[in-house]
Motif scaffolding. Structure first.
Motif, PDB file in Angstrom:
ATOM      1  N   LYS A  13       0.843  -1.201   0.000  1.00  6.28           N
ATOM      2  CA  LYS A  13       0.000   0.000   0.000  1.00  6.28           C
ATOM      3  C   LYS A  13       0.880   1.253   0.000  1.00  6.28           C
ATOM      4  O   LYS A  13       0.604   2.235   0.671  1.00  6.28           O
ATOM      5  N   ASP A  14       1.952   1.168  -0.780  1.00 12.38           N
ATOM      6  CA  ASP A  14       2.934   2.244  -0.897  1.00 12.38           C
ATOM      7  C   ASP A  14       2.681   2.980  -2.217  1.00 12.38           C
ATOM      8  O   ASP A  14       3.132   2.562  -3.286  1.00 12.38           O
ATOM      9  N   ARG A  15       1.935   4.054  -2.122  1.00 10.61           N
ATOM     10  CA  ARG A  15       1.536   4.801  -3.315  1.00 10.61           C
ATOM     11  C   ARG A  15       2.746   5.329  -4.095  1.00 10.61           C
ATOM     12  O   ARG A  15       2.730   5.350  -5.322  1.00 10.61           O
ATOM     13  N   ASP A  16       3.786   5.754  -3.389  1.00 10.20           N
ATOM     14  CA  ASP A  16       4.967   6.281  -4.074  1.00 10.20           C
ATOM     15  C   ASP A  16       5.699   5.185  -4.839  1.00 10.20           C
ATOM     16  O   ASP A  16       6.154   5.408  -5.973  1.00 10.20           O
ATOM     17  N   LEU A  17       5.831   4.010  -4.243  1.00 12.88           N
ATOM     18  CA  LEU A  17       6.483   2.895  -4.931  1.00 12.88           C
ATOM     19  C   LEU A  17       5.667   2.479  -6.149  1.00 12.88           C
ATOM     20  O   LEU A  17       6.230   2.270  -7.230  1.00 12.88           O
ATOM     21  N   LEU A  18       4.352   2.370  -5.984  1.00  7.99           N
ATOM     22  CA  LEU A  18       3.483   2.037  -7.111  1.00  7.99           C
ATOM     23  C   LEU A  18       3.625   3.081  -8.209  1.00  7.99           C
ATOM     24  O   LEU A  18       3.806   2.731  -9.389  1.00  7.99           O
ATOM     25  N   ALA A  19       3.586   4.343  -7.864  1.00 12.26           N
ATOM     26  CA  ALA A  19       3.711   5.420  -8.847  1.00 12.26           C
ATOM     27  C   ALA A  19       5.054   5.366  -9.578  1.00 12.26           C
ATOM     28  O   ALA A  19       5.130   5.669 -10.773  1.00 12.26           O
ATOM     29  N   SER A  20       6.103   4.946  -8.870  1.00 15.60           N
ATOM     30  CA  SER A  20       7.438   4.898  -9.487  1.00 15.60           C
ATOM     31  C   SER A  20       7.525   3.867 -10.608  1.00 15.60           C
ATOM     32  O   SER A  20       8.437   3.912 -11.424  1.00 15.60           O
ATOM     33  N   SER A  21       6.562   2.960 -10.668  1.00 14.05           N
ATOM     34  CA  SER A  21       6.580   1.917 -11.693  1.00 14.05           C
ATOM     35  C   SER A  21       5.860   2.336 -12.964  1.00 14.05           C
ATOM     36  O   SER A  21       5.928   1.631 -13.975  1.00 14.05           O
ATOM     37  N   LEU A  22       5.180   3.478 -12.933  1.00 14.22           N
ATOM     38  CA  LEU A  22       4.280   3.859 -14.014  1.00 14.22           C
ATOM     39  C   LEU A  22       4.705   5.125 -14.742  1.00 14.22           C
ATOM     40  O   LEU A  22       5.129   6.100 -14.111  1.00 14.22           O
ATOM     41  N   ALA A  23       4.526   5.118 -16.060  1.00 14.14           N
ATOM     42  CA  ALA A  23       4.677   6.340 -16.841  1.00 14.14           C
ATOM     43  C   ALA A  23       3.505   7.260 -16.503  1.00 14.14           C
ATOM     44  O   ALA A  23       2.439   6.795 -16.067  1.00 14.14           O
ATOM     45  N   GLU A  24       3.681   8.532 -16.699  1.00 12.51           N
ATOM     46  CA  GLU A  24       2.624   9.491 -16.374  1.00 12.51           C
ATOM     47  C   GLU A  24       1.328   9.170 -17.116  1.00 12.51           C
ATOM     48  O   GLU A  24       0.239   9.301 -16.578  1.00 12.51           O
ATOM     49  N   ASP A  25       1.441   8.709 -18.367  1.00 10.16           N
ATOM     50  CA  ASP A  25       0.264   8.397 -19.181  1.00 10.16           C
ATOM     51  C   ASP A  25       0.011   6.886 -19.282  1.00 10.16           C
ATOM     52  O   ASP A  25      -0.536   6.396 -20.282  1.00 10.16           O
ATOM     53  N   ALA A  26       0.381   6.153 -18.267  1.00 15.20           N
ATOM     54  CA  ALA A  26       0.231   4.694 -18.257  1.00 15.20           C
ATOM     55  C   ALA A  26      -1.235   4.286 -18.391  1.00 15.20           C
ATOM     56  O   ALA A  26      -2.144   5.036 -18.034  1.00 15.20           O
ATOM     57  N   VAL A  27      -1.419   3.053 -18.891  1.00 14.85           N
ATOM     58  CA  VAL A  27      -2.748   2.464 -19.029  1.00 14.85           C
ATOM     59  C   VAL A  27      -2.715   1.087 -18.368  1.00 14.85           C
ATOM     60  O   VAL A  27      -1.791   0.302 -18.596  1.00 14.85           O
ATOM     61  N   SER A  28      -3.740   0.803 -17.544  1.00 15.68           N
ATOM     62  CA  SER A  28      -3.878  -0.498 -16.899  1.00 15.68           C
ATOM     63  C   SER A  28      -5.204  -1.110 -17.342  1.00 15.68           C
ATOM     64  O   SER A  28      -6.270  -0.536 -17.107  1.00 15.68           O
ATOM     65  N   ASP A  29      -5.117  -2.284 -17.974  1.00 16.30           N
ATOM     66  CA  ASP A  29      -6.303  -2.947 -18.511  1.00 16.30           C
ATOM     67  C   ASP A  29      -6.477  -4.301 -17.832  1.00 16.30           C
ATOM     68  O   ASP A  29      -5.817  -5.277 -18.180  1.00 16.30           O
ATOM     69  N   PHE A  30      -7.375  -4.354 -16.860  1.00 11.65           N
ATOM     70  CA  PHE A  30      -7.657  -5.553 -16.071  1.00 11.65           C
ATOM     71  C   PHE A  30      -8.969  -6.210 -16.522  1.00 11.65           C
ATOM     72  O   PHE A  30      -9.465  -7.130 -15.892  1.00 11.65           O
ATOM     73  N   ARG A  31      -9.541  -5.727 -17.644  1.00 11.01           N
ATOM     74  CA  ARG A  31     -10.875  -6.175 -18.064  1.00 11.01           C
ATOM     75  C   ARG A  31     -10.981  -7.680 -18.267  1.00 11.01           C
ATOM     76  O   ARG A  31     -11.957  -8.299 -17.835  1.00 11.01           O
ATOM     77  N   ALA A  32     -10.016  -8.292 -18.938  1.00 10.95           N
ATOM     78  CA  ALA A  32     -10.110  -9.728 -19.229  1.00 10.95           C
ATOM     79  C   ALA A  32     -10.123 -10.552 -17.949  1.00 10.95           C
ATOM     80  O   ALA A  32     -10.938 -11.468 -17.793  1.00 10.95           O
ATOM     81  N   ALA A  33      -9.243 -10.230 -17.014  1.00  6.87           N
ATOM     82  CA  ALA A  33      -9.196 -10.961 -15.745  1.00  6.87           C
ATOM     83  C   ALA A  33     -10.471 -10.706 -14.933  1.00  6.87           C
ATOM     84  O   ALA A  33     -11.022 -11.633 -14.327  1.00  6.87           O
ATOM     85  N   ALA A  34     -10.932  -9.484 -14.911  1.00  6.18           N
ATOM     86  CA  ALA A  34     -12.146  -9.142 -14.164  1.00  6.18           C
ATOM     87  C   ALA A  34     -13.352  -9.895 -14.717  1.00  6.18           C
ATOM     88  O   ALA A  34     -14.176 -10.418 -13.947  1.00  6.18           O
ATOM     89  N   ALA A  35     -13.471  -9.978 -16.030  1.00  4.11           N
ATOM     90  CA  ALA A  35     -14.596 -10.676 -16.645  1.00  4.11           C
ATOM     91  C   ALA A  35     -14.630 -12.138 -16.212  1.00  4.11           C
ATOM     92  O   ALA A  35     -15.706 -12.690 -15.927  1.00  4.11           O
TER      93      ALA A  35
END
Length: 155
Positions: A30-52
């Motif tokens: 639950k480390d927001r800064d560490l999570l943010a450090s892994s992402l580009a500013e314009d990153a996209v996360s697509d979890f739709r297939a797993a969620a379905a």
């Protein structure tokens, strides 16, 4: 390929994989800064297939701040552990592709007798940003699952 080129290639492969480790560990701690450090500013996360496959809809998340906020908020009531395995990296100059398997365990903080375990295939596109690699796009699909999917809804 020279020894220096091999070392450079191995260093980049580890750094690419580290971006996914930062992503997963940022979620688990639950480390927001560490999570943010892994992402580009314009990153996209697509979890739709797993969620379905788990029986619910989840929107495509666009932008680092949106992804960090959504994941931090939606997983507040859960303890999670993400284990990354079988990373395969392909690098082309300042872009990379990473395919990996991620096992994600979800347990409600208020009911440790429930769980939802997912084995997911991650397809990740990354870019080099300064000395670090960051996730530009991640698509997550589910291979198998076990437990109660209601756990993901905070039940």
């Amino acid at each position: 390929m020279t020894t220096a080129a091999h070392v450079s290639s191995a260093t980049d492969q580890l750094a690419v994989t580290d971006a996914l480790y930062r992503f997963a560990t940022g979620i688990d701690l639950k480390d927001r800064d560490l999570l943010a450090s892994s992402l580009a500013e314009d990153a996209v996360s697509d979890f739709r297939a797993a969620a379905a496959k788990a029986g619910f809809e989840y929107p495509v998340l666009e932008g680092r701040d949106t992804i960090v906020s959504a994941l931090s908020t939606s997983l507040t009531s859960l303890d999670t552990t993400h284990s990354v395995s079988n990373p395969r990296v392909t690098i082309d100059a300042d872009t990379a592709r990473l395919e990996a398997m991620v096992e994600a365990q979800h347990v409600p903080k208020n009911n440790a007798s429930m769980h939802y375990l997912m084995k997911n295939r991650y397809d990740v596109q990354l870019i080099r940003q300064g000395d670090a690699w960051v996730i530009k796009h991640v698509a997550i699909d589910n291979v198998w699952r076990d437990g109660d999917p209601a756990v993901l809804a905070g039940v």
